[in-house]
Design a protein around this motif. Sequence first.
Motif, short mmCIF file in Angstrom:
data_model
loop_
_atom_site.label_atom_id
_atom_site.label_comp_id
_atom_site.label_asym_id
_atom_site.label_seq_id
_atom_site.Cartn_x
_atom_site.Cartn_y
_atom_site.Cartn_z
N TRP A 202 0.83 -1.20 0.00
CA TRP A 202 0.00 0.00 0.00
C TRP A 202 0.88 1.26 0.00
CZ3 TRP A 202 -5.38 0.92 0.38
CH2 TRP A 202 -5.74 2.22 0.74
N LYS A 203 1.84 1.30 0.92
CA LYS A 203 2.64 2.52 1.09
C LYS A 203 3.69 2.70 0.01
CE LYS A 203 2.12 2.42 6.12
NZ LYS A 203 2.82 2.26 7.43
N SER A 204 4.27 1.61 -0.49
CA SER A 204 5.41 1.74 -1.40
C SER A 204 5.03 1.61 -2.87
CB SER A 204 6.47 0.69 -1.06
OG SER A 204 5.95 -0.63 -1.24
N TYR A 205 3.87 1.03 -3.17
CA TYR A 205 3.53 0.77 -4.57
C TYR A 205 2.26 1.51 -5.02
CZ TYR A 205 2.79 -1.95 -8.87
OH TYR A 205 2.62 -2.33 -10.18
N ILE A 206 1.19 1.45 -4.20
CA ILE A 206 -0.08 2.06 -4.61
C ILE A 206 -0.11 3.56 -4.32
CG2 ILE A 206 -2.58 2.01 -4.30
CD1 ILE A 206 -2.28 -0.93 -3.44
N ALA A 207 0.20 3.93 -3.08
CA ALA A 207 0.10 5.34 -2.67
C ALA A 207 1.02 6.27 -3.46
CB ALA A 207 0.36 5.47 -1.17
N PRO A 208 2.26 5.89 -3.79
CA PRO A 208 3.10 6.83 -4.56
C PRO A 208 2.50 7.19 -5.93
CG PRO A 208 4.46 5.14 -3.55
CD PRO A 208 3.04 4.72 -3.35
N ILE A 209 1.78 6.24 -6.54
CA ILE A 209 1.20 6.51 -7.85
C ILE A 209 -0.12 7.26 -7.72
CG2 ILE A 209 0.29 5.49 -9.97
CD1 ILE A 209 3.27 5.14 -9.73
N LEU A 210 -1.01 6.79 -6.86
CA LEU A 210 -2.37 7.33 -6.79
C LEU A 210 -2.57 8.37 -5.69
CD1 LEU A 210 -4.51 4.10 -7.36
CD2 LEU A 210 -3.81 5.81 -9.03
N GLY A 211 -1.71 8.37 -4.69
CA GLY A 211 -1.91 9.25 -3.54
C GLY A 211 -2.21 10.70 -3.88
N PRO A 212 -1.41 11.37 -4.73
CA PRO A 212 -1.65 12.79 -5.02
C PRO A 212 -2.96 13.06 -5.76
CG PRO A 212 0.59 12.13 -5.61
CD PRO A 212 -0.16 10.88 -5.35
N ILE A 213 -3.51 12.05 -6.42
CA ILE A 213 -4.75 12.27 -7.20
C ILE A 213 -5.85 11.34 -6.71
CG2 ILE A 213 -3.56 13.11 -9.25
CD1 ILE A 213 -3.95 10.26 -10.45
N SER A 214 -5.90 11.08 -5.41
CA SER A 214 -6.89 10.15 -4.87
C SER A 214 -7.45 10.69 -3.57
CB SER A 214 -6.27 8.76 -4.65
OG SER A 214 -5.32 8.83 -3.60
N VAL A 215 -8.49 10.02 -3.09
CA VAL A 215 -9.03 10.27 -1.75
C VAL A 215 -8.63 9.08 -0.90
CG1 VAL A 215 -11.13 10.49 -0.38
CG2 VAL A 215 -10.95 11.65 -2.58
N CYS A 216 -7.75 9.30 0.07
CA CYS A 216 -7.26 8.21 0.94
C CYS A 216 -8.02 8.25 2.26
CB CYS A 216 -5.76 8.37 1.19
SG CYS A 216 -4.76 8.25 -0.30
N ALA A 217 -8.46 7.08 2.70
CA ALA A 217 -9.30 7.02 3.90
C ALA A 217 -8.87 5.84 4.76
CB ALA A 217 -10.76 6.88 3.51
N LEU A 218 -9.14 5.96 6.07
CA LEU A 218 -8.89 4.87 7.00
C LEU A 218 -10.20 4.23 7.43
CD1 LEU A 218 -6.02 6.38 9.17
CD2 LEU A 218 -5.83 4.63 7.40
N SER A 219 -10.11 3.29 8.34
CA SER A 219 -11.24 2.42 8.65
C SER A 219 -12.46 3.14 9.19
CB SER A 219 -10.80 1.35 9.66
OG SER A 219 -10.31 1.97 10.84
N SER A 220 -12.27 4.27 9.90
CA SER A 220 -13.42 4.94 10.52
C SER A 220 -14.16 5.86 9.55
CB SER A 220 -12.96 5.75 11.73
OG SER A 220 -11.98 6.70 11.36
#
Length: 845
Positions: free
Chosen positions: A499-517
Amino acid sequence: METKELRGLLNGRVEEICEKLLPAGKRVGHQWKIGNVSGDPGDSMDVELEGPKAGLWHDLSNNEGGDIFDLVNANQAHGNMGLTFKWAREYLGVPNTPRDPSAPQPTDPLKVGFKSKEETVWRYGSKAWAYHAADGSVIGWVVRFDLPDGKKDILPLRIIDGTPRFRGWKNPDSNPIYNLHRLTSRPDAPVLVVEGEKTADAAARQFPACVCITWQGGSGRVSAVDWKPLLERQTPIRLWPDADKPGRDAMTYLKARLPNALVVRTDDLPGGWDLFDPVPDGVSVQGLFDAAGVTMPSPPPAPAAEAPPFRFLGYTDSCYHYLASENGLITKLAGPAHSELNLLTIAPLSWWESRFPGSKSKVDYHVAADWLFRAGHAAGYFDPSRIRGAGCWVEADDSVVFHAGDRLYVNGVEKPIHEHDSPYYYPVRKSRPINLSKAASLSDRAKFTAVCERFPWRDPSKSWVLSGWVFSAIVCGALDWRPHLTLNGESGSGKSYIWKSYIAPILGPISVCALSSTTEAGIRHSLGCDALPVLMDEAEVKDERSAKRIQGILELSRMASAETGAAIIKGSASGEAVTYRVRSCFLLSSIAKAATEFADESRFAQAELVKRHAEDPAIFLKTRQLIAATTGQPDFCEGIRSRAISMAAVIRATAGIFQQAIVNHLGDARRAQQYGPIAAGYWCLGSDEAPTESEAAEWVAAQWPLDAEADEPATDTDKSRAVDILMEHRTTLQDDSGVRFDHTVSELLSMFYENKIDPRANGARETLTRIGVYPSHNGVHVAVRHTSLSTIYRGTQFDGRWTDNLRQIDGSKTSVYTPYGEKSKASTKLPLAACGFCASQTELL
């Protein structure tokens, strides 16, 4: 209607009747002074205007007198009672129908007392104006009270359940129209709308050819009235505002609702003047009436070089929508809200001054508002589906538009938002960092997929799913079908690292990231009109509350899948409907599957990781090195994003080709919908062109060999999912030393059946029995009535009916199980195979 009823209604309008029948007289205190009953000038006759004696009169010249009904008789009918009844009915708008003896007696509003909580004595009104329904029946009054300090109090009086009550009209009831029955009885007459009942009566005397109306509640309640009778009216309508700001604002609102109505200009009249007041010197009331609309012309359209610094988006029921060039925001203004400060939000003051100069002020905002209303109507009805927020979009001419929040990239060329000529609306949103100057090469894209192949997938042949989903999710707004993905894996499988090293670097700046709550409403509000991927980590179902929260997000993702034009419509605290159009790809990451309904699981592609025990450290080191050289480099990530955006139209076309290929090969339309766009993303990582139909068919056949498909377990069904939920439920085991361990039901059963030497095996059985699960040598008994089991299934689609689904499992039996030393339990016995275990002994019948 009987004489008593007519008399009561006339008593509520004594002063108005005196003004009509005895116009040579005047009010002196609480009386009307006149020469005689025929209306000659003088002061020999007086008529009581207020209180319990209202309507009583006495003519000293001939010593005659009587009540208001006698006054009408003497003045209009000269003793003919039939003519008296006729005049009264016509004046009051009362139909000539026989009275129902069982009907309640008519109410005299001036004899209904009122006392507030602070008052100690009852007080009674001095004047009342009757409100009628369309059929002429009285629905209430507006009653005036004269207070001891010289002030007045106006209160609405309604008939509620047959009883008169001093209570106003509030939502959901609409405030009534005064003289509504006259609109019905005179369908061909022009209409004059004024503010206030006494003003409406005065207007009716001056303009008898018109139906003169107003509304209950004054200028502040103009938007709370049901104006449908005027919306459907075909005759001319004039709006006459009081000569003050509240009055003009009220008529501005009505002008927005009634575009063809003409507005009487009152700017040059004394402040607060209305038609009830004496006419100022040099003013012609008829002239103002005739000139309505003439003094408020629409200015000529602005030349192309002087186009307004905002865009007309159209109108809705009572609001107008604008897209300002300066701030890039969509502004929604109701009719009365077209005030000075609000108009400055869509254009600077200098522009309004140059276009709409005023005689008394720098800007004539009433003329400006009229022009805006007309231009808004010309723009047509506002279509919110044309709003496009941040994200990637494809327009009708196949132009690729990436909305970076504060700027656009059209086919890779940066352009200010307000300069883009398009049938769609691109408002300013939160800025998203994007660099489209350099796209990733085929070599870089190959490295991106190679890294993904090194992760510990349960099915290595499906390693392409994650990389394909990430590449297609970058352009989710451009897709006809948006795929969703669940990334599952037990603790220690590397899920968080990926999640942190592969998905988030690509999509993080142009995505909505959310946690469990995070909640479904939170995601909706964060997205707004944006088309961005939604990444949710730790999407775990831990309890009933989290299950409902996750289920709401799954329903939202289901709505986001198809580009059908349908919208999510929610109510708001203001009573208005709020529309959402979600165009996102969702990724949910969890230890266990987050989806609890088969309909949701079938909408998600699956990517599952396994835990690698005793893996060679050199293998993981090599993976980390590849990560550092690829997604660990900002330039590499920008290149992947840039490449996906430049290929948005190709990805969309490729998705359709792969969807058809999957349907042809597997005959599964739902799987084709989910995996087609993902396959398109993976294909476009390795190719600049869409595949041919034969190339797509060959690739699909390689990924889903039919022989292998036959060996795969059948697709989950509701009954098998009911078992899965039970097996995945987590509970606590405490060993003999008091140490507590967190285990799933499946893990506890494994201890009992397969690991007898584990000292916790007996504790596993005790833990299971506490939640209503009783393992035996020939099956697993599940109690049909147990509070813990009900809690486990609460919030799922099996809530209240889980026992029925368990009974449908192949090989299950209705049974009675008697634990050692306990009462017998009604249960459903599940075969060991259904729970994932092989029986070591032959099952007993």
